[in-house]
Scaffold this active site. Structure first.
Site, PDB file in Angstrom:
ATOM      1  N   ASP A   1       7.120   2.353   2.482  1.00  0.00           N
ATOM      2  CA  ASP A   1       5.677   2.495   2.589  1.00  0.00           C
ATOM      3  C   ASP A   1       5.396   3.626   3.584  1.00  0.00           C
ATOM      4  OD1 ASP A   1       2.920   1.678   2.175  1.00  0.00           O
ATOM      5  OD2 ASP A   1       3.011   0.859   4.199  1.00  0.00           O
TER       6      ASP A   1
ATOM      7  N   ASP B   1       1.784   4.659   5.388  1.00  0.00           N
ATOM      8  CA  ASP B   1       0.881   4.434   6.515  1.00  0.00           C
ATOM      9  C   ASP B   1       1.288   3.164   7.260  1.00  0.00           C
ATOM     10  OD1 ASP B   1      -1.186   4.765   8.269  1.00  0.00           O
ATOM     11  OD2 ASP B   1      -2.781   4.607   6.792  1.00  0.00           O
TER      12      ASP B   1
ATOM     13  N   ASP C   1       4.949  -2.337   6.388  1.00  0.00           N
ATOM     14  CA  ASP C   1       4.314  -2.948   7.554  1.00  0.00           C
ATOM     15  C   ASP C   1       3.318  -4.035   7.164  1.00  0.00           C
ATOM     16  OD1 ASP C   1       2.438  -0.988   6.515  1.00  0.00           O
ATOM     17  OD2 ASP C   1       1.283  -1.292   8.351  1.00  0.00           O
TER      18      ASP C   1
END
Length: 364
Positions: A28, A30, A226
């Protein structure tokens, strides 16, 4: 925990660095590689180290607005070498979904940023711009300039029989100004007016990570993210191991409260977790032990203590205590999400209270 309930997957750890166990990291962006305009400290070096161990990297984003070329250029500007072929977007996943539904050459109405139309064209679909062009599908993704005109065109097309496909349904996006409406908010407008729920391609839908595996040719991938609700849940839906990093939106408290569908296999401070081993969490009397840390469920609380092991100065920075807490709490709630009350065990070393404060688990 009863004997017939297996320990949570986090308990197993990884005796070798994930970069030596898995052939591809599905990363991922961001919150993992950058936050806002800035790179996560140490991310570029960690990626190079992972590559040096033989791991290939796939850059995975639910953001449908940008093309793979734009994403790769942004990562390269931040010191993380990336080729457009290494980037997988939710627009590409949505385009594959549409091709599987209606075949190449079909007319499709894009709603969103340039990345949406670009992915449709790449997949061999014919981009149209009006409902009167009789599209067989509407693919809706994020775009900063999406407004009433595009939404109205999508509504007319869907009400006329076009299949509504959403690249993703993230309700919000982060920004320096705070939380802003994400694609899911605008997808909700079309769904509310048409009365039809869209087919979703992006994380956590299986189509996204299947697209990642297809494009990278991964045999032993690991998902790195995240977010529990997209990255971890998405990986679990397709049976791919997951590494949660705490450099983005997920806090230790949120992690502890995760339901079984959103519990990661590994946890690390940041993406450097690809490059080191992860300790196992072992049963210990009535609790669970990881390194010097022990977590025990006592009535309505999880108690944490630290015994022999690393020096006290190191305890507050280590995630072994958090690993022990998670396994103890999840083992007590194998089939449901549940908030956790965490306390230092009676007589625990001062470093335990310091660690709980650091993780935001001390009630402060």
């Amino acid at each position: 925990m009863t004997a017939d309930v297996p320990p949570p997957s986090l308990a197993h750890g990884s005796a070798q660095p994930p970069s030596r166990v898995h052939d591809v990291a599905l990363l991922d962006l961001d919150g993992v590689l950058y936050v806002g305009p800035d790179a996560v400290p140490g991310a570029a070096a960690a990626l190079e180290q992972a590559r040096g161990a033989g791991m290939r990297l796939g850059f995975v984003t639910n953001n449908a607005a940008r093309t793979p070329q734009e994403v790769a250029a942004h990562l390269s500007e931040l010191g993380m070498a990336a080729d457009p072929d290494d980037v997988i977007t939710s627009s590409q996943a949505a385009a594959t979904v549409v091709v599987d539904l209606v075949g190449r050459g079909a007319g499709v109405l894009p709603v969103g940023g340039p990345g949406v139309a670009s992915a449709l064209t790449e997949a061999g679909l014919r981009v149209v711009h009006r409902a009167e062009d009789d599209p067989v599908a509407v693919v809706q993704g994020y775009g900063r300039d999406v407004g009433w005109t595009q939404l109205a065109e999508a509504v007319v097309a869907v009400r006329g029989g076009a299949r509504h496909v959403a690249t993703n349904t993230d309700a919000t996006i982060p920004s320096p100004r705070g939380v802003l409406p994400g694609n899911g908010a605008l997808v909700g407008v079309v769904a509310a007016v048409t009365g039809q729920q869209p087919l979703v391609a992006g994380k956590p839908a299986p189509a996204m990570h299947r697209e990642c595996v297809r494009r990278t040719g991964a045999q032993r991938p690991v998902v790195v993210g995240d977010r529990l609700d997209t990255d971890v849940e998405g990986g679990r839906r397709v049976g791919v191991p997951t590494l949660l990093v705490l450099s983005g939106v997920t806090t230790p408290g949120t992690l502890l409260a995760a339901g079984p569908e959103a519990r990661p296999d590994l946890v690390a401070h940041d993406v450097a977790g690809l490059c080191h081993a992860h300790p196992a969490v072992e049963p210990d009397a009535d609790g669970w032990r990881c390194g010097a840390w022990t977590a025990t469920v006592d009535d309505d609380a999880v108690l944490l203590s630290a015994g022999d092991g690393p020096p006290a100065d190191d305890l507050a920075d280590d995630l072994d205590g958090l690993r022990a807490l998670c396994v103890a709490h999840w083992a007590a709630h194998p089939d449901e999400s549940a908030a956790a009350t965490v306390r230092a065990a009676e007589g625990a070393a001062p470093a335990v209270a310091e660690a709980l404060a650091r993780w935001g688990l001390d009630g402060s």
